[in-house]
Enzyme design. Structure first.
Site, PDB file in Angstrom:
ATOM      1  N   ARG A  63      16.219 -17.678  89.157  1.00 51.39           N
ATOM      2  CA  ARG A  63      16.854 -17.894  87.613  1.00 51.39           C
ATOM      3  C   ARG A  63      16.103 -19.219  87.206  1.00 51.39           C
ATOM      4  O   ARG A  63      15.648 -19.249  86.216  1.00 51.39           O
ATOM      5  CB  ARG A  63      18.181 -18.033  87.782  1.00 51.39           C
ATOM      6  CG  ARG A  63      18.536 -17.961  86.288  1.00 51.39           C
ATOM      7  CD  ARG A  63      20.366 -17.692  86.438  1.00 51.39           C
ATOM      8  NE  ARG A  63      20.820 -17.713  84.824  1.00 51.39           N
ATOM      9  CZ  ARG A  63      21.700 -18.709  84.435  1.00 51.39           C
ATOM     10  NH1 ARG A  63      22.404 -19.258  85.234  1.00 51.39           N
ATOM     11  NH2 ARG A  63      22.236 -18.483  83.099  1.00 51.39           N
ATOM     12  N   ASP A  68      12.647 -21.852  83.413  1.00 49.23           N
ATOM     13  CA  ASP A  68      11.809 -22.746  83.171  1.00 49.23           C
ATOM     14  C   ASP A  68      10.743 -22.077  82.237  1.00 49.23           C
ATOM     15  O   ASP A  68      10.118 -22.820  81.100  1.00 49.23           O
ATOM     16  CB  ASP A  68      11.085 -23.322  84.480  1.00 49.23           C
ATOM     17  CG  ASP A  68       9.805 -24.087  84.197  1.00 49.23           C
ATOM     18  OD1 ASP A  68      10.101 -25.005  83.328  1.00 49.23           O
ATOM     19  OD2 ASP A  68       8.807 -24.194  85.034  1.00 49.23           O
ATOM     20  N   VAL A  71      11.427 -21.491  78.429  1.00 48.23           N
ATOM     21  CA  VAL A  71      11.652 -22.530  77.511  1.00 48.23           C
ATOM     22  C   VAL A  71      10.405 -23.657  77.675  1.00 48.23           C
ATOM     23  O   VAL A  71      10.254 -24.265  78.744  1.00 48.23           O
ATOM     24  CB  VAL A  71      12.911 -23.321  77.763  1.00 48.23           C
ATOM     25  CG1 VAL A  71      13.286 -24.570  76.799  1.00 48.23           C
ATOM     26  CG2 VAL A  71      14.097 -22.350  77.769  1.00 48.23           C
ATOM     27  N   ASP A  75       6.457 -25.030  82.803  1.00 47.67           N
ATOM     28  CA  ASP A  75       5.857 -26.635  83.242  1.00 47.67           C
ATOM     29  C   ASP A  75       6.827 -27.474  83.866  1.00 47.67           C
ATOM     30  O   ASP A  75       6.825 -28.676  83.855  1.00 47.67           O
ATOM     31  CB  ASP A  75       5.567 -27.311  81.844  1.00 47.67           C
ATOM     32  CG  ASP A  75       6.795 -27.143  80.872  1.00 47.67           C
ATOM     33  OD1 ASP A  75       7.937 -26.685  81.339  1.00 47.67           O
ATOM     34  OD2 ASP A  75       6.781 -27.957  79.864  1.00 47.67           O
ATOM     35  N   SER A  77       9.923 -28.160  82.820  1.00 49.59           N
ATOM     36  CA  SER A  77      10.647 -28.992  82.129  1.00 49.59           C
ATOM     37  C   SER A  77      12.074 -28.830  82.404  1.00 49.59           C
ATOM     38  O   SER A  77      12.747 -29.764  82.027  1.00 49.59           O
ATOM     39  CB  SER A  77      10.259 -28.569  80.662  1.00 49.59           C
ATOM     40  OG  SER A  77      10.338 -27.427  80.289  1.00 49.59           O
ATOM     41  N   HIS A 193      18.641  -9.257  88.109  1.00 44.77           N
ATOM     42  CA  HIS A 193      20.190  -9.034  88.365  1.00 44.77           C
ATOM     43  C   HIS A 193      20.663  -8.222  89.489  1.00 44.77           C
ATOM     44  O   HIS A 193      21.891  -8.137  89.510  1.00 44.77           O
ATOM     45  CB  HIS A 193      20.794  -8.691  86.961  1.00 44.77           C
ATOM     46  CG  HIS A 193      20.644  -9.811  85.904  1.00 44.77           C
ATOM     47  ND1 HIS A 193      20.830  -9.598  84.719  1.00 44.77           N
ATOM     48  CD2 HIS A 193      20.151 -11.149  85.825  1.00 44.77           C
ATOM     49  CE1 HIS A 193      20.578 -10.599  83.807  1.00 44.77           C
ATOM     50  NE2 HIS A 193      20.083 -11.394  84.573  1.00 44.77           N
ATOM     51  N   THR A 194      19.835  -7.766  90.157  1.00 51.87           N
ATOM     52  CA  THR A 194      20.058  -7.101  91.674  1.00 51.87           C
ATOM     53  C   THR A 194      20.806  -8.389  92.339  1.00 51.87           C
ATOM     54  O   THR A 194      21.151  -8.146  93.412  1.00 51.87           O
ATOM     55  CB  THR A 194      19.039  -6.456  92.169  1.00 51.87           C
ATOM     56  OG1 THR A 194      19.472  -6.093  93.360  1.00 51.87           O
ATOM     57  CG2 THR A 194      17.827  -7.428  92.500  1.00 51.87           C
ATOM     58  N   ASP A 256      17.052  -4.825  95.402  1.00 50.52           N
ATOM     59  CA  ASP A 256      16.867  -3.502  95.509  1.00 50.52           C
ATOM     60  C   ASP A 256      17.209  -2.982  94.311  1.00 50.52           C
ATOM     61  O   ASP A 256      17.354  -3.738  93.160  1.00 50.52           O
ATOM     62  CB  ASP A 256      18.012  -2.969  96.502  1.00 50.52           C
ATOM     63  CG  ASP A 256      19.633  -3.343  96.334  1.00 50.52           C
ATOM     64  OD1 ASP A 256      19.990  -3.547  95.203  1.00 50.52           O
ATOM     65  OD2 ASP A 256      20.067  -3.104  97.324  1.00 50.52           O
TER      66      ASP A 256
HETATM   67  C1  HEM Z   1      16.887 -10.108  79.568  1.00 53.53           C
HETATM   68  C2  HEM Z   1      17.766 -11.139  79.287  1.00 53.53           C
HETATM   69  C3  HEM Z   1      18.402 -12.043  80.185  1.00 53.53           C
HETATM   70  C4  HEM Z   1      19.699 -12.581  80.085  1.00 53.53           C
HETATM   71  C5  HEM Z   1      20.593 -12.405  78.779  1.00 53.53           C
HETATM   72  C6  HEM Z   1      20.079 -13.212  80.985  1.00 53.53           C
HETATM   73  C7  HEM Z   1      21.355 -13.583  81.107  1.00 53.53           C
HETATM   74  C8  HEM Z   1      21.839 -14.283  82.284  1.00 53.53           C
HETATM   75  C9  HEM Z   1      23.441 -14.843  82.486  1.00 53.53           C
HETATM   76  C10 HEM Z   1      24.286 -14.871  81.165  1.00 53.53           C
HETATM   77  C11 HEM Z   1      23.670 -14.802  83.727  1.00 53.53           C
HETATM   78  C12 HEM Z   1      24.747 -15.408  84.367  1.00 53.53           C
HETATM   79  C13 HEM Z   1      24.883 -16.872  84.218  1.00 53.53           C
HETATM   80  C14 HEM Z   1      26.194 -17.420  84.668  1.00 53.53           C
HETATM   81  O1  HEM Z   1      27.246 -16.864  84.403  1.00 53.53           O
HETATM   82  O2  HEM Z   1      26.284 -18.320  85.621  1.00 53.53           O
HETATM   83  C15 HEM Z   1      22.408 -14.491  84.575  1.00 53.53           C
HETATM   84  C16 HEM Z   1      22.266 -14.771  85.936  1.00 53.53           C
HETATM   85  C17 HEM Z   1      20.893 -14.692  86.519  1.00 53.53           C
HETATM   86  N1  HEM Z   1      19.775 -14.066  85.945  1.00 53.53           N
HETATM   87 FE1  HEM Z   1      19.615 -13.614  84.067  1.00 53.53          FE
HETATM   88  N2  HEM Z   1      19.376 -13.120  82.095  1.00 53.53           N
HETATM   89  C18 HEM Z   1      18.208 -12.376  81.604  1.00 53.53           C
HETATM   90  C19 HEM Z   1      17.216 -12.276  82.318  1.00 53.53           C
HETATM   91  C20 HEM Z   1      16.903 -12.579  83.475  1.00 53.53           C
HETATM   92  C21 HEM Z   1      15.404 -12.642  84.107  1.00 53.53           C
HETATM   93  C22 HEM Z   1      14.335 -12.274  83.389  1.00 53.53           C
HETATM   94  C23 HEM Z   1      15.608 -13.171  85.458  1.00 53.53           C
HETATM   95  C24 HEM Z   1      14.581 -13.595  86.142  1.00 53.53           C
HETATM   96  C25 HEM Z   1      13.299 -12.878  86.592  1.00 53.53           C
HETATM   97  C26 HEM Z   1      16.768 -13.341  85.762  1.00 53.53           C
HETATM   98  C27 HEM Z   1      17.638 -13.974  86.660  1.00 53.53           C
HETATM   99  C28 HEM Z   1      18.944 -13.982  86.852  1.00 53.53           C
HETATM  100  C29 HEM Z   1      19.561 -14.181  88.306  1.00 53.53           C
HETATM  101  C30 HEM Z   1      18.884 -14.154  89.744  1.00 53.53           C
HETATM  102  C31 HEM Z   1      21.072 -14.597  88.013  1.00 53.53           C
HETATM  103  C32 HEM Z   1      22.052 -14.963  89.054  1.00 53.53           C
HETATM  104  C33 HEM Z   1      21.971 -16.523  89.074  1.00 53.53           C
HETATM  105  C34 HEM Z   1      23.014 -17.142  90.286  1.00 53.53           C
HETATM  106  O3  HEM Z   1      23.719 -16.223  90.792  1.00 53.53           O
HETATM  107  O4  HEM Z   1      22.827 -18.160  90.535  1.00 53.53           O
HETATM  108  N3  HEM Z   1      17.605 -13.030  84.480  1.00 53.53           N
HETATM  109  N4  HEM Z   1      21.596 -14.029  83.691  1.00 53.53           N
END
Ligand code: HEM
Length: 330
Positions: A63, A68, A71, A75, A77, A193-194, A256
């Site tokens: 994440r 990074d 925004v 880089d 940031s 989000h897997t 997965d």
């Molecule tokens: C499509 C738009 C996206 C939205 C609106 C979004 C939003 C979010 C939100 C709200 C969370 C939970 C934050 C929390 O409550 O702690 C989250 C977690 C996460 N997101 Fe996304 N996300 C998006 C795309 C992505 C992308 C493109 C990636 C990586 C390539 C990603 C990777 C992750 C990961 C791995 C987590 C889990 C983080 C953790 O457990 O520490 N997300 N995301």
């Protein structure tokens, strides 16, 4: 004659030279071969050590790279500390409140500085740690083009470049298009989000909406799943002591396709996950991946979309700097 021969030679060699270039952005495969040949080995070894002790950080590292890149480009940031309270950095922006893994990045950067001082950028380090985190979670491995330089500025005000928490597909398509990515990339990268968890505050509005914030559930959410989530997140206080839910219930530590099965069955945790079913391209991708018969395709798609994301707005050549400490400019 000699000029013509040289031109022909250059033409013949062009594909070979270009083959080491990443997306024509100035980043390239094997960028540190001469200056820090052990860079990728160090990053992999240290990331593996960190994840052995704290497996949850795999999601956080993936994440970090995403936040990074979206925004102000990739880089690093996102790693800069606020030094002037009147001008907070991205790190202190609202969407980044729940980012973790900063200490892990600092630890690996210190190892790189010992081996190859002032050589490997923090932006490249984020790209490599994200790749290794996926690999170590049983996901794909891909070659990462390198040579990003680190930015010298960061502003919380720019965090609006990330897709909004409760945005619909029209908004998401617009935001991703602004980064050179399309609807397929949204479907593929949402597959991240897997891994990992979301805090109640990130999805509570889907459980408690309506006039009095009572139990009016988002119709895009399966009823029984919503009831379970309400038990975990009682009341729409968004906090509940920092409680969180797995985004890929039952398999949030393994990279997965089961995330897609949840999304296809109205058990996508976030509104952005559910929104994938609103658009023909993303919905078709989700349904196909949910069959479990295309895991190999998802892996190669993910590698491809990550390479695209990792090239967004990169600084190269003499732009920016190679930070010695990732949390402050030199
Ligand atoms: C499509 C738009 C996206 C939205 C609106 C979004 C939003 C979010 C939100 C709200 C969370 C939970 C934050 C929390 O409550 O702690 C989250 C977690 C996460 N997101 Fe996304 N996300 C998006 C795309 C992505 C992308 C493109 C990636 C990586 C390539 C990603 C990777 C992750 C990961 C791995 C987590 C889990 C983080 C953790 O457990 O520490 N997300 N995301």
């Amino acid at each position: 004659m000699a000029a013509a021969w040289l031109a022909a030679l250059a033409f013949a060699l062009a594909p070979l030279l270009c083959a080491s270039e990443g997306n024509g952005t100035g980043i390239a495969f094997g960028y540190y071969n001469a200056t820090c040949p052990e860079a990728e080995t160090i990053v992999f070894r240290e990331t593996a050590r960190i994840l052995r002790a704290s497996p949850d950080l795999a999601a956080s590292l993936l994440r970090l790279h995403y936040h990074d890149c979206f925004v102000q480009g990739c880089d690093a940031s996102v790693l800069l500390d606020t030094t002037d309270a009147a001008n907070p950095t991205e790190k202190d922006g609202k969407p980044n409140e729940s980012l973790r893994g900063f200490d892990a990045v600092a630890r690996v950067k210190d190892k790189l500085e010992t081996a190859c001082p002032a050589t490997v950028s923090c932006a490249d380090l984020l790209a490599l740690m994200a790749r290794d985190a996926v690999l170590l979670s049983k996901g794909p491995r891909w070659a990462v083009a390198l040579g990003r330089r680190d930015g010298r500025s960061s502003s919380a005000g720019n965090c609006g470049e990330l897709p909004p928490l409760y945005g619909n597909m029209t908004v998401m398509v617009e935001v991703f298009a602004g980064k050179g990515m399309d609807a397929k990339d949204i479907a593929v990268l949402s597959g991240a989000h897997t891994l990992g968890k979301a805090h109640c505050s990130s999805f509570a509005d889907r459980l408690y909406s309506g006039a009095n914030a009572t139990c009016v559930t988002d119709p895009a959410l399966d009823g029984r799943y919503a009831a379970r989530l309400r038990l975990r997140c009682p009341g729409n206080n968004g906090g509940n002591g920092g409680a969180a839910a797995e985004m890929d219930a039952g398999s949030c530590g393994t990279f997965d396709t089961s995330y897609y099965r949840h999304v296809a069955s109205k058990r996508g945790l976030l509104q952005s996950d559910a929104a994938l079913m609103e658009h023909p391209v993303t919905a078709a991708y989700v349904r196909r991946a949910a069959t479990g018969r295309y895991d190999g395709h998802f892996f190669s798609d993910f590698a491809e979309s990550m390479a695209k994301m990792g090239a967004v707005g990169v600084l190269t050549g003499d732009q920016g700097e190679i930070r010695i400490k990732c949390n402050r400019v030199n």
